[in-house]
Design a protein around this motif. Structure first.
Motif, PDB file in Angstrom:
ATOM      1  N   ASN A  89       0.846  -1.180   0.000  1.00  0.00           N
ATOM      2  CA  ASN A  89       0.000   0.000   0.000  1.00  0.00           C
ATOM      3  C   ASN A  89       0.884   1.234   0.000  1.00  0.00           C
ATOM      4  N   ASP A  90       0.830   1.996  -1.114  1.00  0.00           N
ATOM      5  CA  ASP A  90       1.570   3.243  -1.130  1.00  0.00           C
ATOM      6  C   ASP A  90       3.034   3.109  -0.753  1.00  0.00           C
ATOM      7  N   PRO A  91       3.773   2.241  -1.423  1.00  0.00           N
ATOM      8  CA  PRO A  91       5.194   2.146  -1.072  1.00  0.00           C
ATOM      9  C   PRO A  91       5.906   3.404  -1.552  1.00  0.00           C
ATOM     10  N   TYR A  92       6.971   3.743  -0.920  1.00  0.00           N
ATOM     11  CA  TYR A  92       7.716   4.948  -1.289  1.00  0.00           C
ATOM     12  C   TYR A  92       8.422   4.714  -2.621  1.00  0.00           C
ATOM     13  N   HIS A 143      18.534 -10.083 -10.011  1.00  0.00           N
ATOM     14  CA  HIS A 143      19.037  -9.209  -8.948  1.00  0.00           C
ATOM     15  C   HIS A 143      19.348  -7.814  -9.514  1.00  0.00           C
ATOM     16  N   GLY A 144      19.967  -7.796 -10.698  1.00  0.00           N
ATOM     17  CA  GLY A 144      20.269  -6.519 -11.341  1.00  0.00           C
ATOM     18  C   GLY A 144      19.007  -5.748 -11.687  1.00  0.00           C
ATOM     19  N   LEU A 145      18.004  -6.459 -12.223  1.00  0.00           N
ATOM     20  CA  LEU A 145      16.746  -5.813 -12.604  1.00  0.00           C
ATOM     21  C   LEU A 145      16.062  -5.178 -11.393  1.00  0.00           C
ATOM     22  N   THR A 146      16.089  -5.879 -10.256  1.00  0.00           N
ATOM     23  CA  THR A 146      15.395  -5.352  -9.076  1.00  0.00           C
ATOM     24  C   THR A 146      16.057  -4.062  -8.598  1.00  0.00           C
ATOM     25  N   ILE A 147      17.336  -3.924  -8.854  1.00  0.00           N
ATOM     26  CA  ILE A 147      18.014  -2.701  -8.428  1.00  0.00           C
ATOM     27  C   ILE A 147      17.797  -1.574  -9.436  1.00  0.00           C
ATOM     28  N   THR A 148      17.872  -1.896 -10.746  1.00  0.00           N
ATOM     29  CA  THR A 148      17.799  -0.835 -11.754  1.00  0.00           C
ATOM     30  C   THR A 148      16.367  -0.377 -12.045  1.00  0.00           C
ATOM     31  N   PHE A 149      15.403  -1.258 -11.956  1.00  0.00           N
ATOM     32  CA  PHE A 149      14.017  -0.831 -12.178  1.00  0.00           C
ATOM     33  C   PHE A 149      13.446  -0.272 -10.880  1.00  0.00           C
ATOM     34  N   ARG A 150      14.067   0.836 -10.415  1.00  0.00           N
ATOM     35  CA  ARG A 150      13.736   1.279  -9.059  1.00  0.00           C
ATOM     36  C   ARG A 150      12.355   1.917  -8.970  1.00  0.00           C
ATOM     37  N   ILE A 152       9.738   0.601 -10.026  1.00  0.00           N
ATOM     38  CA  ILE A 152       8.794  -0.486  -9.758  1.00  0.00           C
ATOM     39  C   ILE A 152       9.139  -1.173  -8.431  1.00  0.00           C
ATOM     40  N   THR A 153      10.424  -1.466  -8.252  1.00  0.00           N
ATOM     41  CA  THR A 153      10.827  -2.297  -7.108  1.00  0.00           C
ATOM     42  C   THR A 153      11.341  -1.484  -5.928  1.00  0.00           C
ATOM     43  N   GLY A 154      11.519  -0.217  -6.131  1.00  0.00           N
ATOM     44  CA  GLY A 154      12.090   0.588  -5.047  1.00  0.00           C
ATOM     45  C   GLY A 154      13.602   0.503  -4.992  1.00  0.00           C
ATOM     46  N   GLY A 155      14.197  -0.182  -5.957  1.00  0.00           N
ATOM     47  CA  GLY A 155      15.659  -0.264  -6.030  1.00  0.00           C
ATOM     48  C   GLY A 155      16.277  -0.787  -4.747  1.00  0.00           C
ATOM     49  N   SER A 156      17.398  -0.193  -4.366  1.00  0.00           N
ATOM     50  CA  SER A 156      18.086  -0.724  -3.178  1.00  0.00           C
ATOM     51  C   SER A 156      17.394  -0.282  -1.885  1.00  0.00           C
ATOM     52  N   ILE A 157      16.530   0.738  -1.984  1.00  0.00           N
ATOM     53  CA  ILE A 157      15.769   1.127  -0.786  1.00  0.00           C
ATOM     54  C   ILE A 157      14.696   0.075  -0.519  1.00  0.00           C
ATOM     55  N   GLY A 158      14.115  -0.427  -1.584  1.00  0.00           N
ATOM     56  CA  GLY A 158      13.142  -1.497  -1.429  1.00  0.00           C
ATOM     57  C   GLY A 158      11.713  -1.007  -1.453  1.00  0.00           C
ATOM     58  N   LEU A 159      10.837  -1.948  -1.182  1.00  0.00           N
ATOM     59  CA  LEU A 159       9.406  -1.745  -1.324  1.00  0.00           C
ATOM     60  C   LEU A 159       8.777  -1.911   0.060  1.00  0.00           C
ATOM     61  N   GLN A 160       8.289  -0.787   0.629  1.00  0.00           N
ATOM     62  CA  GLN A 160       7.738  -0.895   1.985  1.00  0.00           C
ATOM     63  C   GLN A 160       6.212  -1.025   1.972  1.00  0.00           C
ATOM     64  N   ASN A 161       5.653  -1.026   3.169  1.00  0.00           N
ATOM     65  CA  ASN A 161       4.200  -1.094   3.367  1.00  0.00           C
ATOM     66  C   ASN A 161       3.562  -2.337   2.741  1.00  0.00           C
ATOM     67  N   TYR A 250       6.526 -11.500   6.080  1.00  0.00           N
ATOM     68  CA  TYR A 250       7.115 -11.482   7.426  1.00  0.00           C
ATOM     69  C   TYR A 250       7.786 -10.127   7.677  1.00  0.00           C
ATOM     70  N   ASN A 251       8.526  -9.652   6.668  1.00  0.00           N
ATOM     71  CA  ASN A 251       9.264  -8.400   6.825  1.00  0.00           C
ATOM     72  C   ASN A 251       8.391  -7.166   6.636  1.00  0.00           C
ATOM     73  N   GLY A 252       7.304  -7.313   5.892  1.00  0.00           N
ATOM     74  CA  GLY A 252       6.514  -6.146   5.521  1.00  0.00           C
ATOM     75  C   GLY A 252       7.227  -5.294   4.494  1.00  0.00           C
ATOM     76  N   ALA A 253       8.190  -5.868   3.832  1.00  0.00           N
ATOM     77  CA  ALA A 253       8.965  -5.135   2.836  1.00  0.00           C
ATOM     78  C   ALA A 253       9.700  -6.118   1.936  1.00  0.00           C
ATOM     79  N   ALA A 254      10.046  -5.646   0.742  1.00  0.00           N
ATOM     80  CA  ALA A 254      10.935  -6.412  -0.135  1.00  0.00           C
ATOM     81  C   ALA A 254      12.116  -5.515  -0.450  1.00  0.00           C
ATOM     82  N   SER A 255      13.290  -6.090  -0.455  1.00  0.00           N
ATOM     83  CA  SER A 255      14.459  -5.290  -0.795  1.00  0.00           C
ATOM     84  C   SER A 255      15.481  -6.180  -1.466  1.00  0.00           C
ATOM     85  N   ALA A 256      16.230  -5.582  -2.383  1.00  0.00           N
ATOM     86  CA  ALA A 256      17.211  -6.365  -3.145  1.00  0.00           C
ATOM     87  C   ALA A 256      18.203  -7.078  -2.221  1.00  0.00           C
TER      88      ALA A 256
END
Lengths: 345, 251
Positions: A89-92, A143-150, A152-161, A250-256
């Motif tokens: 929901n509304d990830p940064y 792994h590279g895609l998750t970092i560069t397509f920031r 969508i994925t929030g990059g290295s900060i990740g996807l919260q909420n 479990y984490n409530g977030a996804a991050s690279a």
């Protein structure tokens, strides 16, 4: 040859019963709040259970069927991100579609299965080593895609909420949700172990081990080798995707940083130390290697002049050393069977 | 009716023509030997017929059905079973598991039956085990049932392979050099087994170098050279054929 002792009860049944019980526990107002000193162990236990799920799939692929999948983390990551993107929901600065968590769970598994189908169809007809190369490469690409397509994925900060269903359903706060997570994941893990063990211990598993030994002979004895390989590869993908979805819930977030090659390395080393092909042995191996990492973390506290980063590198060297010792002195792994793996010990 | 008919089979590897227009027929109940010098295309012919290799041209008909380039597993299920030149026992599995593996139509080889441990699966496994033990008895390796196949002697491996092939209840067996590297005593034993199987109606096609063993066993010989059938006939006819003597037995 040494084997862990057979449990008296069937793991599949026990897993089912425990799973139902753990869901009842979640819905009940009861909670158990462990002392805060145990959190470090409990957090590691959660990670162990998630990695164990990946390993259960990997052991069916490699230990029983001989499929060299060097990218189990790819399915873990795809499952995790699919679940996170659909439910956040509304990830940064990332995409979050806000669906309910069951949608994300199913999507996580399906996304990993889709990747499994794609890779399986394109590589499983080729020579064995192509699968190893392709899976390793795909894991790095993802792994590279998750970092560069920031975006969508929030990059290295990740996807919260991302929703945390288990934490939300557990009252009590403190470590109560950690305890509940372990209860639920533990039962899921036991059930998965039971189901995969039934597969490997049946005539189905016999065909898989025959494929590992000699594909061509297995084919000329009337077995559809390609289909078995594809299906087994997909089973492993599915359970890896499930583990990824469970991790983000479990984490409530996804991050690279959750989905690095370290995951692949740990489950592979756990499998080799425990004994590839031994369903219980590989889990023992994973427990050993993760326990070893915990132990060295405490050890680090005793050496204040070594920074944590430096120690992480030293730990990797120690893990490598441990693997070398096992490969040299017990190539079949601690609980593996030398004759089945065709190694001299 | 002809059991196996191979018509104008071709197969090349790059510029090397391994099988160049091979045609032959095998009648039910026959024992046929296939001989020829190294590189004559015997094994490639076997591979094309058994679905291990795809052929470039030509047709293979088995039991009245066109089975050209049908996958190997399907041919095996339909009664055409082959062995390989080197013994290919599954050394990381027990002798019993080796023999149980080919069990046809086993529900337990499907995931759902395996996971639920269905009655159908367990029933089939019991039947298969009974049949496997009988076969191991016939070939005198029952005492080794629980050993890993890798621990067997060379001769026992040959016997295991034969027992394993028979689990498929084949109509025709194709054996690639079954007597290669086998001592004379065991050769006699193997020949006896093959003769008794043939008496029970099994059709046999055997590749062999050792002409002496074959001439006693077979009804007919097919001689291959340079990817072609040079001659075909009774052992007596073939061994007195001038061309054959030149090409193979010769000098």
């Amino acid at each position: 040859m040494s084997r862990l002792e057979l449990p008296a009860i069937d793991a599949t049944r026990a897993g089912l019963v425990l799973f139902v019980a753990s869901i009842a526990f979640l819905y009940s107002p009861i909670f158990i709040r462990p002392p805060s000193g145990t959190f470090v162990f409990l957090e590691l236990a959660v990670l162990f259970l998630l990695y164990a799920l990946i390993l259960i799939g990997l052991n069916l692929q490699f230990g029983h069927t001989g499929l060299v999948n060097f990218g189990p983390v790819a399915f873990f990551a795809v499952g995790g991100y699919a679940a996170a993107i659909l439910t956040a929901n509304d990830p940064y600065r990332a995409v979050g579609l806000g669906f309910a968590w069951p949608v994300g769970l199913v999507a996580g598994v399906l996304a990993a299965v889709a990747l499994g189908v794609l890779l399986g169809f394109s590589t499983l007809k080729l020579r064995d080593d192509f699968l190893a190369i392709v899976t390793l490469a795909v894991a790095e690409i993802i792994h590279g895609l998750t970092i560069t397509f920031r975006d969508i994925t929030g990059g290295s900060i990740g996807l919260q909420n991302v929703p945390r269903p288990i934490a939300d359903m557990t009252g009590g706060g403190g470590g109560a949700e950690l305890f509940a997570t372990i209860v639920v994941l533990g039962s899921v893990c036991l059930l998965a172990y039971g189901v995969f063990h039934r597969l490997s211990a049946s005539p189905y598993g016999r065909v898989l081990r025959a494929i590992r030994a000699d594909e061509q002979v297995t084919e000329t004895l009337g077995k559809r080798v390609f289909r078995y390989k594809l299906v087994v590869f997909i089973y492993g993908a599915a359970i890896g995707g499930l583990a990824g979805a469970l991790l983000v819930f479990y984490n409530g977030a996804a991050s690279a940083s959750f989905f690095t090659i370290d995951v692949t390395v740990i489950v592979w080393i756990g499998m080799l130390i425990g004994g590839a092909g031994s369903d219980r042995g590989v889990l023992g191996g994973l427990a050993l290697i993760m326990g070893f990492q915990l132990l060295t973390r405490f050890f680090n506290d005793l050496l204040p002049f070594v920074t944590q980063d430096q120690f992480a590198s030293i730990r990797l060297v120690l893990v490598g050393l441990l693997l070398m010792l096992v490969v040299k002195y017990r190539p079949e792994g601690i609980w593996g069977t030398a004759e089945e793996l065709e190694v001299e010990s | 009716m002809t059991l196996l008919a191979v018509d104008s089979l071709h197969r090349s590897f790059g510029s090397l023509v391994a099988v160049d227009d091979v045609s032959f027929e095998i009648e039910p109940g026959e024992v046929v030997g296939m001989i020829g010098p190294n590189g004559a295309g015997k094994t490639t012919t076997f591979n094309c017929v058994s679905g291990v290799l795809d052929s470039d041209a030509g047709t293979v008909t088995f039991d009245g059905e066109d089975v050209t380039n049908v996958p190997a597993y399907e041919l095996a299920r339909n009664g055409l079973v082959r062995t390989f030149q080197q013994t290919r026992e599954l050394s990381t599995m027990t002798v019993e598991a080796n023999v149980l593996l080919p069990t046809p139509a086993h529900p337990g080889e499907r995931a759902w039956h395996a996971i639920t441990r269905s009655e159908a699966s367990q029933q089939r496994e019991r039947e298969a085990r009974e049949q496997a033990m009988e076969l191991l008895d016939v070939f005198d390796i029952r005492s080794k049932a629980d050993e890993y196949a890798g621990t067997l002697s060379g001769g026992q491996r040959k016997l295991l392979e034969l027992a394993r092939a028979l689990m498929l209840d084949p109509t025709m067996l194709m054996l690639d050099e079954p007597f290669a590297g086998v001592n004379p005593t065991l050769t006699t034993e193997l020949v006896a087994h093959l003769e008794s199987l043939n008496d029970d109606g099994l059709t046999l096609l055997i590749i062999e170098h050792e002409l002496e063993t074959l001439t006693d066993l077979v009804d007919r010989l097919i001689v291959l050279t340079d990817g072609r059938v040079l001659a075909s006939g009774t052992p007596a006819e073939v061994t007195s054929n001038e061309e054959v003597i030149d090409a193979y037995l010769g000098n």
